[in-house]
Structures are given as C-alpha cells and as structure tokens.
Design a protein around this motif. Structure first.
Motif, mmCIF file in Angstrom:
data_model
loop_
_atom_site.group_PDB
_atom_site.id
_atom_site.type_symbol
_atom_site.label_atom_id
_atom_site.label_comp_id
_atom_site.label_asym_id
_atom_site.label_seq_id
_atom_site.Cartn_x
_atom_site.Cartn_y
_atom_site.Cartn_z
ATOM 1 N N MET A 1 1.149 -1.384 0.078
ATOM 2 C CA MET A 1 -0.150 -0.178 0.099
ATOM 3 C C MET A 1 0.989 1.273 0.444
ATOM 4 O O MET A 1 0.656 2.180 0.826
ATOM 5 C CB MET A 1 -0.966 -0.379 1.671
ATOM 6 C CG MET A 1 -2.043 0.899 1.518
ATOM 7 S SD MET A 1 -2.187 1.493 3.244
ATOM 8 C CE MET A 1 -2.585 -0.005 3.422
ATOM 9 N N LYS A 2 1.905 1.517 -0.845
ATOM 10 C CA LYS A 2 2.767 2.399 -0.512
ATOM 11 C C LYS A 2 3.985 2.270 -1.485
ATOM 12 O O LYS A 2 4.469 1.310 -2.023
ATOM 13 C CB LYS A 2 3.038 2.553 0.288
ATOM 14 C CG LYS A 2 3.929 1.415 1.518
ATOM 15 C CD LYS A 2 3.461 0.319 1.511
ATOM 16 C CE LYS A 2 3.251 -0.612 0.467
ATOM 17 N NZ LYS A 2 2.931 -2.070 1.267
ATOM 18 N N ARG A 3 4.288 3.585 -2.769
ATOM 19 C CA ARG A 3 5.696 3.157 -3.144
ATOM 20 C C ARG A 3 5.872 4.519 -3.117
ATOM 21 O O ARG A 3 4.957 5.605 -3.530
ATOM 22 C CB ARG A 3 5.683 2.666 -4.633
ATOM 23 C CG ARG A 3 4.838 1.841 -4.609
ATOM 24 C CD ARG A 3 4.922 1.277 -5.780
ATOM 25 N NE ARG A 3 5.998 2.016 -6.642
ATOM 26 C CZ ARG A 3 5.838 2.653 -7.857
ATOM 27 N NH1 ARG A 3 5.232 2.609 -8.352
ATOM 28 N NH2 ARG A 3 7.080 2.808 -8.426
ATOM 29 N N SER A 39 -1.728 -8.093 -9.421
ATOM 30 C CA SER A 39 -2.422 -8.037 -8.758
ATOM 31 C C SER A 39 -2.492 -7.431 -7.015
ATOM 32 O O SER A 39 -3.172 -7.246 -5.788
ATOM 33 C CB SER A 39 -2.140 -10.054 -7.811
ATOM 34 O OG SER A 39 -0.267 -9.542 -7.318
ATOM 35 N N HIS A 40 -1.683 -6.082 -7.643
ATOM 36 C CA HIS A 40 -1.612 -5.103 -5.906
ATOM 37 C C HIS A 40 -1.602 -3.743 -6.752
ATOM 38 O O HIS A 40 -0.689 -3.482 -7.620
ATOM 39 C CB HIS A 40 -0.100 -5.828 -5.440
ATOM 40 C CG HIS A 40 -0.016 -5.038 -4.068
ATOM 41 N ND1 HIS A 40 0.074 -5.340 -2.767
ATOM 42 C CD2 HIS A 40 -0.540 -3.653 -4.038
ATOM 43 C CE1 HIS A 40 -0.024 -4.723 -1.404
ATOM 44 N NE2 HIS A 40 -0.491 -3.715 -2.629
ATOM 45 N N PHE A 41 -2.632 -3.191 -7.088
ATOM 46 C CA PHE A 41 -2.229 -1.747 -7.462
ATOM 47 C C PHE A 41 -3.656 -1.465 -7.008
ATOM 48 O O PHE A 41 -4.755 -1.398 -7.403
ATOM 49 C CB PHE A 41 -2.633 -2.128 -9.404
ATOM 50 C CG PHE A 41 -3.445 -1.301 -9.841
ATOM 51 C CD1 PHE A 41 -2.555 -0.773 -10.539
ATOM 52 C CD2 PHE A 41 -4.173 -0.758 -10.129
ATOM 53 C CE1 PHE A 41 -1.948 0.399 -11.949
ATOM 54 C CE2 PHE A 41 -4.499 0.759 -10.672
ATOM 55 C CZ PHE A 41 -3.346 1.086 -11.767
ATOM 56 N N HIS A 42 -3.061 0.340 -6.485
ATOM 57 C CA HIS A 42 -3.600 1.441 -6.693
ATOM 58 C C HIS A 42 -4.041 1.926 -7.050
ATOM 59 O O HIS A 42 -3.208 2.962 -7.570
ATOM 60 C CB HIS A 42 -3.172 2.151 -4.935
ATOM 61 C CG HIS A 42 -2.960 0.832 -4.113
ATOM 62 N ND1 HIS A 42 -3.508 0.138 -3.404
ATOM 63 C CD2 HIS A 42 -1.365 0.301 -3.362
ATOM 64 C CE1 HIS A 42 -3.117 -0.801 -2.604
ATOM 65 N NE2 HIS A 42 -1.523 -0.655 -2.628
ATOM 66 N N PRO A 43 -5.792 2.793 -7.616
ATOM 67 C CA PRO A 43 -5.515 3.498 -8.444
ATOM 68 C C PRO A 43 -5.565 4.906 -8.320
ATOM 69 O O PRO A 43 -5.597 5.693 -8.912
ATOM 70 C CB PRO A 43 -6.629 3.434 -8.928
ATOM 71 C CG PRO A 43 -7.656 2.635 -8.101
ATOM 72 C CD PRO A 43 -6.414 1.739 -7.303
ATOM 73 N N GLY A 165 -9.577 -5.803 0.000
ATOM 74 C CA GLY A 165 -8.783 -4.828 1.127
ATOM 75 C C GLY A 165 -8.022 -4.055 -0.362
ATOM 76 O O GLY A 165 -8.143 -4.532 -1.657
ATOM 77 N N GLU A 166 -6.799 -4.069 -0.110
ATOM 78 C CA GLU A 166 -5.521 -4.322 0.118
ATOM 79 C C GLU A 166 -6.007 -3.194 1.745
ATOM 80 O O GLU A 166 -6.428 -2.090 1.742
ATOM 81 C CB GLU A 166 -4.402 -4.242 -0.066
ATOM 82 C CG GLU A 166 -2.968 -3.805 1.438
ATOM 83 C CD GLU A 166 -1.717 -3.338 0.754
ATOM 84 O OE1 GLU A 166 -1.994 -2.641 -0.191
ATOM 85 O OE2 GLU A 166 -0.608 -3.733 1.363
ATOM 86 N N PHE A 167 -6.181 -4.440 3.203
ATOM 87 C CA PHE A 167 -5.863 -3.403 4.515
ATOM 88 C C PHE A 167 -5.308 -3.779 4.998
ATOM 89 O O PHE A 167 -4.036 -4.603 5.056
ATOM 90 C CB PHE A 167 -6.998 -3.661 5.069
ATOM 91 C CG PHE A 167 -7.742 -5.925 5.222
ATOM 92 C CD1 PHE A 167 -6.903 -5.662 6.407
ATOM 93 C CD2 PHE A 167 -8.210 -6.285 4.671
ATOM 94 C CE1 PHE A 167 -7.371 -6.935 6.873
ATOM 95 C CE2 PHE A 167 -8.814 -7.235 5.017
ATOM 96 C CZ PHE A 167 -8.368 -8.101 6.684
ATOM 97 N N SER A 336 2.646 -4.943 -8.583
ATOM 98 C CA SER A 336 3.245 -3.943 -9.636
ATOM 99 C C SER A 336 2.944 -2.858 -7.662
ATOM 100 O O SER A 336 4.078 -2.476 -7.248
ATOM 101 C CB SER A 336 2.691 -3.268 -10.543
ATOM 102 O OG SER A 336 1.658 -2.609 -9.734
ATOM 103 N N ASP A 337 2.253 -2.777 -7.133
ATOM 104 C CA ASP A 337 1.808 -2.258 -6.229
ATOM 105 C C ASP A 337 2.196 -0.451 -6.078
ATOM 106 O O ASP A 337 2.359 0.168 -5.568
ATOM 107 C CB ASP A 337 3.087 -2.350 -4.518
ATOM 108 C CG ASP A 337 2.895 -2.080 -3.123
ATOM 109 O OD1 ASP A 337 1.419 -1.877 -3.583
ATOM 110 O OD2 ASP A 337 3.032 -1.777 -2.616
ATOM 111 N N THR A 338 1.667 -0.048 -7.318
ATOM 112 C CA THR A 338 2.065 1.250 -8.222
ATOM 113 C C THR A 338 0.893 1.788 -7.056
ATOM 114 O O THR A 338 -0.217 1.645 -6.646
ATOM 115 C CB THR A 338 1.148 1.103 -9.596
ATOM 116 O OG1 THR A 338 2.185 0.508 -9.959
ATOM 117 C CG2 THR A 338 0.584 2.193 -9.788
#
Ligand SMILES: [Zn+2]
Length: 424
Positions: A1-3, A39-43, A165-167, A336-338
C-alpha cells in the motif's frame, strides 16, 4: 500500500546479480513472451488523486499488463489546516497532504471509496469489467462492524466486487497513524500478544476473524498487509526500532486458523520499505504457507523486488528465492503495488512540490523489473507467477461471489444482524 515513485523506476538496474549458478536447467523463457496480471494496484493515493477506470483500461493496461485488481487505499490522509503540509502549484491549485509519511495528522478509513469505484465499474462494458477485479476497502479491520460493511457493499452493488483489501494490520508507521483509541485504552479482557508501540492493531482481533469468515462464505479474495517483523517508525519515516527476531508468524497462523478456507493474498511476503528480509525469511514464509493452505503471497512493490534481485548482506540470495518460487509455484503472484499519484514532496518548510499522476511509461516499466528473474524460472513457473495464479484465484472468486450475491439478493441491508449474516 505504498510506493514513492520518484526515482524508483529509473534507478533500478535490471540485471540479476549474485546467481552465477542456477538450480534451473531448462532454457530461459523469452522475457517478452510473458503477460502480467497485476495483483496489487492502487488507482489513487491517500487523498483520492488518481486515474479513472476508463483511463486505466485504455491507457495503462496493454499487451504487457492485461488484467489488474483495483484496490482503493482504505485510508485517507487527513488534511489539517494547522499543519504546514499544503501547496499551491503554478496554476494556483491548492493541494493538501497526500501521503502517509511526513504529516503528523492521522489517517482515517474512507468508506465512500467502495461506492465511488463500484459506480464507475458497473458503467463499464462486460469486456472491460472482465479485465479489472474490484476490491472492497472502505472499512476498519479493527471494527466488528467491518464484516457487515462488506456484505452491505456486495448487496448494494452486486456484480462489482471480487475481493477485500488491501487492508493493513501491522505496518510500520501506518499502524501508529491510524485514528482511534488504542487497544490498551479500551480492553476489558487480557491484551493480545502482538501489540506494537502504539497498540491500535492486532491479528488476534475478532473483527479480522469476522472479515475472513465473510471471505470464506462469499468467496471474496482477501489482500492482507502485515509486516513479518516488528518495526517501529515515526511519522516522519524515521526508524526507531527494528526487531528482526520478533516475527508475527504465530499471530498470522492464528488468524488463518480462524477461517482456514478464506483465500488470502499476504502482501509482499511481509516485507516493505523498512522491513527487510532476514536470512531465514523464506523459511518462515514457507512455514506460514504450509500452515495456511488457502494463503498465497504477492511479490509486489519495487522496493521489495529490489531486495529480491539485489539482496543486501544477510538477505536470502537470488537462488534461494528461485527455489522458493519453484516449490510454491502455485502460491506466488506478481504485483506492482503502484499508487497512481505520487506524493507532494516537502523540500523546505515553505517549498512543497505537488505530486503527479504516474505516466503510462512509468507504469509499464514496473513488470520489467522482475522480467530477468522470470527468465531464470521454469517457463510454467514464470507464467503462473506473472499471470496464471492470478487468473485462477480471481476467476474462482468471481464465480463464487456472483453465486453468493444471487442467493442473497433478498437479504435486507438494513438488518444484517439476522440469520443471513455470517457474523453475530
Ligand atoms: Zn499496497
């Protein structure tokens, strides 16, 4: 949850080092042959600056990344007008704090996110919906009403969601910045054994078991962020204490035992910006996966990937990661956790540079970071981690969640305490 985006994409060398001998004797797969599912992306970021789903589909998803989760960040950074964390850009627009590192003001759960994204998702064509897997995030995982929120969201927006999630439970300074009372200040029963310095979060909370039980019942996939090692970091991002010997292994195993069939993606194998892999990291992760058969891990976040491909002293060498990927090939997902909008940067007390939307080129550089590593895996293993495991997990979730929604279509969202509610 962060980059933090600035400098990361351009600064990472793509060579895999430290692995002159390989356990792999099959020929390397052509790197360009791999497709990715993210599988890990924050819009959007901690202030809901970001990108529309339409633009995400038309501009960012491409021949390289063909499918993605959509995980709004559950936590909004509060914009405190008394704290000097705001900026006016050259066109005169005023911005507030939009990232969790820096401001002292707290983070709070922003439930409207679920409605906001569901509305947009349901307006997409069926083909476009098939390329995005929307996640429910607007609830407090330490609140036993969280499970009801999840059901209320499914019943209000049927057809929209595939996961939760992600929580975040234990995560360096995020845990310390979340608004609300500490467990120590409210508990009338014995304290759980996994409290950190501030003590707002615990893997032993009944509310988390509730969430996993709802996931078990509905088929929603859960993405959980929980650092593997206890780390204390203050609001400025200064590390106060690192405890590589204090792991959350027992607490994580306890949590999965509360709902053993819930499908859980444990983010980053418990690593992060401040949480680095120990020499025994992969053995601990393997023990947790062995104890939790319905759990998988993601290897998202460029900072974490950097520690995989360029391990520092005392970290597992690349070959050990390759052995882990081969052994657990069905239980690892690329991500990516973008975060689609970067943070404002406080350069001087009176000079703040506003953040910006990630460009398409920056996003498409992210799957390239691990492509050299994937070329060292067996082709079937590389395909599963980059794409296949995601499709299996989320297609399965979609089928189950749609069936749950159909069979609960008559449930009363104004009375979820009745027999239809799993958690009472
Ligand atoms: Zn994330």
């Amino acid at each position: 949850m962060k980059r933090a985006l600035s400098g990361l994409v351009s600064g990472i060398t793509l060579l895999v080092v430290g692995c002159s001998s390989s356990t792999i004797d099959t020929p390397p797969v052509a790197p360009q042959a791999l497709q990715f599912a993210d599988s890990h992306f924050h819009p959007s970021n901690y202030a809901y600056q970001g990108v529309s789903l339409k633009s995400l589909l038309s501009d960012y998803l491409s021949a390289s990344v063909v499918r993605s989760v959509v995980m709004p960040l559950p936590l909004q950074q509060r914009w405190d007008s008394f704290e000097n964390y705001q900026v006016t850009d050259t066109s005169g627009r005023l911005y507030g704090a939009n990232y969790y590192i820096g401001p002292k003001a707290d983070l709070y759960y922003y439930a409207f996110a679920d409605a906001m994204y569901a509305r947009e998702y349901l307006q997409l064509s069926a083909a476009d919906q098939g390329r995005l897997d929307l996640m429910i995030t607007g609830f407090n995982p330490m609140d036993r009403y969280g499970a009801q929120h999840i059901k209320r969201v499914l019943l209000t927006f049927p057809g929209a969601f595939a996961g939760i999630g992600e929580f975040t439970v234990h995560k360096e300074l995020v845990s310390r910045k979340i608004a609300g009372e500490t467990i120590r200040s409210t508990a009338t029963v014995p304290l759980p054994p996994d409290l950190d310095k501030k003590g707002t979060m615990s893997l032993y909370a009944q509310s988390l078991a509730d969430v996993l039980k709802v996931a078990e019942e509905t088929g929603l996939v859960v993405t959980l962020h929980n650092d593997l090692y206890q780390t204390e970091v203050n609001y400025e991002g200064t590390v106060e204490d690192v405890f590589p010997g204090r792991t959350y292994e027992a607490a994580l195993k306890h949590l999965c035992s509360t709902a053993p069939k819930a499908s859980v993606i444990w983010a980053h194998t418990g690593l992060g910006r401040y949480v680095k892999p120990t020499s025994s990291h992969l053995k601990t992760v393997a023990r947790i996966l062995d104890s939790c058969p319905a759990w998988v891990v993601d290897i998202s976040w460029d900072l974490v990937q950097e520690n995989i491909i360029h391990p520092g002293p005392g970290m597992p060498p690349v070959n050990e990661w390759i052995g882990f990927f081969n052994q657990y090939s069905s239980r690892v997902l690329w991500g990516s956790d973008t975060v689609m909008f970067s943070k404002n940067t406080l350069e001087l007390p009176d000079k703040v540079v506003p953040g910006q939307r990630l460009t398409v080129e920056q996003y498409l550089a992210l799957p390239e970071l691990l492509r050299p590593l994937f070329s060292r895996l067996r082709p079937d293993v590389a395909e599963k981690i980059s794409y296949g495991n995601y499709v299996r997990l989320f297609d399965d979730a979609r089928r189950k969640v749609r069936a749950w929604e159909a069979s609960h279509a008559q449930d009363d969202v104004w009375d979820l305490s009745g027999p239809s509610a799993a958690v009472r």
